[in-house]
Write an enzyme that holds these catalytic residues in place. Sequence first.
Site, PDB file in Angstrom:
ATOM      1  N   ARG A  60       0.946  -1.325   0.052  1.00  0.00           N
ATOM      2  CA  ARG A  60       0.038   0.156   0.011  1.00  0.00           C
ATOM      3  C   ARG A  60       0.861   1.205   0.074  1.00  0.00           C
ATOM      4  O   ARG A  60       0.402   2.462  -0.422  1.00  0.00           O
ATOM      5  CB  ARG A  60      -1.109   0.058   1.314  1.00  0.00           C
ATOM      6  CG  ARG A  60      -2.076  -1.217   0.846  1.00  0.00           C
ATOM      7  CD  ARG A  60      -2.649  -1.610   2.222  1.00  0.00           C
ATOM      8  NE  ARG A  60      -2.154  -2.613   2.700  1.00  0.00           N
ATOM      9  CZ  ARG A  60      -2.142  -2.798   4.064  1.00  0.00           C
ATOM     10  NH1 ARG A  60      -2.649  -2.273   4.817  1.00  0.00           N
ATOM     11  NH2 ARG A  60      -1.606  -3.984   4.638  1.00  0.00           N
ATOM     12  N   GLU A  97       6.619 -11.417  13.824  1.00  0.00           N
ATOM     13  CA  GLU A  97       5.949 -12.247  14.700  1.00  0.00           C
ATOM     14  C   GLU A  97       6.584 -13.725  14.695  1.00  0.00           C
ATOM     15  O   GLU A  97       6.912 -14.144  15.961  1.00  0.00           O
ATOM     16  CB  GLU A  97       4.639 -11.962  14.597  1.00  0.00           C
ATOM     17  CG  GLU A  97       3.900 -12.335  16.308  1.00  0.00           C
ATOM     18  CD  GLU A  97       2.681 -12.016  16.007  1.00  0.00           C
ATOM     19  OE1 GLU A  97       2.193 -11.483  15.107  1.00  0.00           O
ATOM     20  OE2 GLU A  97       1.885 -12.499  16.973  1.00  0.00           O
TER      21      GLU A  97
HETATM   22  O1  LIG Z   1       4.617  -1.772  11.573  1.00  0.00           O
HETATM   23  P1  LIG Z   1       4.630  -3.285  11.013  1.00  0.00           P
HETATM   24  O2  LIG Z   1       4.413  -4.022  12.382  1.00  0.00           O
HETATM   25  O3  LIG Z   1       6.040  -3.909  10.339  1.00  0.00           O
HETATM   26  O4  LIG Z   1       3.586  -3.461  10.214  1.00  0.00           O
HETATM   27  C1  LIG Z   1       3.016  -2.499   9.270  1.00  0.00           C
HETATM   28  C2  LIG Z   1       3.163  -3.153   7.927  1.00  0.00           C
HETATM   29  O5  LIG Z   1       2.098  -4.046   7.765  1.00  0.00           O
HETATM   30  C3  LIG Z   1       1.439  -3.715   6.537  1.00  0.00           C
HETATM   31  O6  LIG Z   1       2.040  -4.441   5.512  1.00  0.00           O
HETATM   32  P2  LIG Z   1       1.625  -5.962   5.261  1.00  0.00           P
HETATM   33  O7  LIG Z   1       2.516  -6.695   6.133  1.00  0.00           O
HETATM   34  O8  LIG Z   1       0.198  -6.036   5.606  1.00  0.00           O
HETATM   35  O9  LIG Z   1       1.818  -6.243   3.996  1.00  0.00           O
HETATM   36  P3  LIG Z   1       0.998  -5.923   2.347  1.00  0.00           P
HETATM   37  O10 LIG Z   1       1.077  -4.409   2.390  1.00  0.00           O
HETATM   38  O11 LIG Z   1       2.041  -6.384   1.453  1.00  0.00           O
HETATM   39  O12 LIG Z   1      -0.212  -6.435   2.228  1.00  0.00           O
HETATM   40  C4  LIG Z   1       1.458  -2.320   6.325  1.00  0.00           C
HETATM   41  O13 LIG Z   1       1.173  -1.861   5.250  1.00  0.00           O
HETATM   42  C5  LIG Z   1       3.012  -2.073   6.712  1.00  0.00           C
HETATM   43  O14 LIG Z   1       3.743  -2.398   5.758  1.00  0.00           O
HETATM   44  N1  LIG Z   2      -4.154  -3.206  12.274  1.00  0.00           N
HETATM   45  C1  LIG Z   2      -3.776  -3.246  11.157  1.00  0.00           C
HETATM   46  N2  LIG Z   2      -4.550  -2.582   9.880  1.00  0.00           N
HETATM   47  C2  LIG Z   2      -3.962  -2.544   8.752  1.00  0.00           C
HETATM   48  N3  LIG Z   2      -2.772  -3.035   8.534  1.00  0.00           N
HETATM   49  C3  LIG Z   2      -1.785  -3.393   9.562  1.00  0.00           C
HETATM   50  N4  LIG Z   2      -0.516  -3.785   9.446  1.00  0.00           N
HETATM   51  C4  LIG Z   2      -0.294  -4.243  10.696  1.00  0.00           C
HETATM   52  N5  LIG Z   2      -1.372  -3.925  11.523  1.00  0.00           N
HETATM   53  C5  LIG Z   2      -2.480  -3.282  10.614  1.00  0.00           C
END
Ligand SMILES: O=P(O)(O)OC[C@H]1O[C@H](OP(=O)(O)OP(=O)(O)O)[C@H](O)[C@@H]1O
Ligand SMILES: Nc1ncnc2[nH]cnc12
Length: 177
Positions: A60, A97
């Site tokens: 995103r 995690e």
């Molecule tokens: O601060 P953190 O605990 O590292 O989490 C934040 C990350 O998690 C989400 O991505 P996600 O892992 O869902 O991947 P995606 O955007 O590819 O779906 C979000 O867009 C960040 O990149």
């Molecule tokens: N609560 C949350 N909502 C959307 N994206 C996330 N990535 C990690 N935690 C999230």
Amino acid sequence: MSSDLTDRIRTIPDFPKPGIQFRDITTLLADGDGLRDLTARLADIARPLDPDLIVGIEARGFILGAILAQMLGKGFVPVRKKGKLPGKTVGIDYVLEYGTDRLEIHEGQVPQGSRVILIDDLIATGGTAIAAAQLLREQGAVLLMALFAIDLPDLGGMAALAAEGVAARAIMAFDGH
Ligand SMILES: O=P(O)(O)OC[C@H]1O[C@H](OP(=O)(O)OP(=O)(O)O)[C@H](O)[C@@H]1O
Ligand SMILES: Nc1ncnc2[nH]cnc12
């Protein structure tokens, strides 16, 4: 904090697993006024820093990062998950995690000394952003700031970034996980 923008974020309980309140930006992206206002606010923060490049984190962060780069007249560089980029890459392993993952960029796309702003939609624990920041610094980039649409302060990501010496801003904040 923008209540107008916050109202345009949809919360989906128990996605992708029980106990997570998923903060879904697609409802804001689908709203023309919301998308314009969010990206204008991101650009107001980023423009005075005069970056050379905007670097966005998969997935995103690509949406907001590409719009921001276009608004500032700068280039956009994607940070991708392992194995997605076709050219020669440099990367960094980081701890999740459960287990580990890897972030990569194309070699040479973040030149030594380049002034970059890192962007993603959301910061939770900060693990992803810290890994991306380390990767950029390993390339010799000057990381001006990390920018997010959403902060989840209860998860401590902004504090963890500050402890790494990374300046960071978020447009909205939501309580809880
Ligand atoms: O601060 P953190 O605990 O590292 O989490 C934040 C990350 O998690 C989400 O991505 P996600 O892992 O869902 O991947 P995606 O955007 O590819 O779906 C979000 O867009 C960040 O990149
Ligand atoms: N609560 C949350 N909502 C959307 N994206 C996330 N990535 C990690 N935690 C999230």
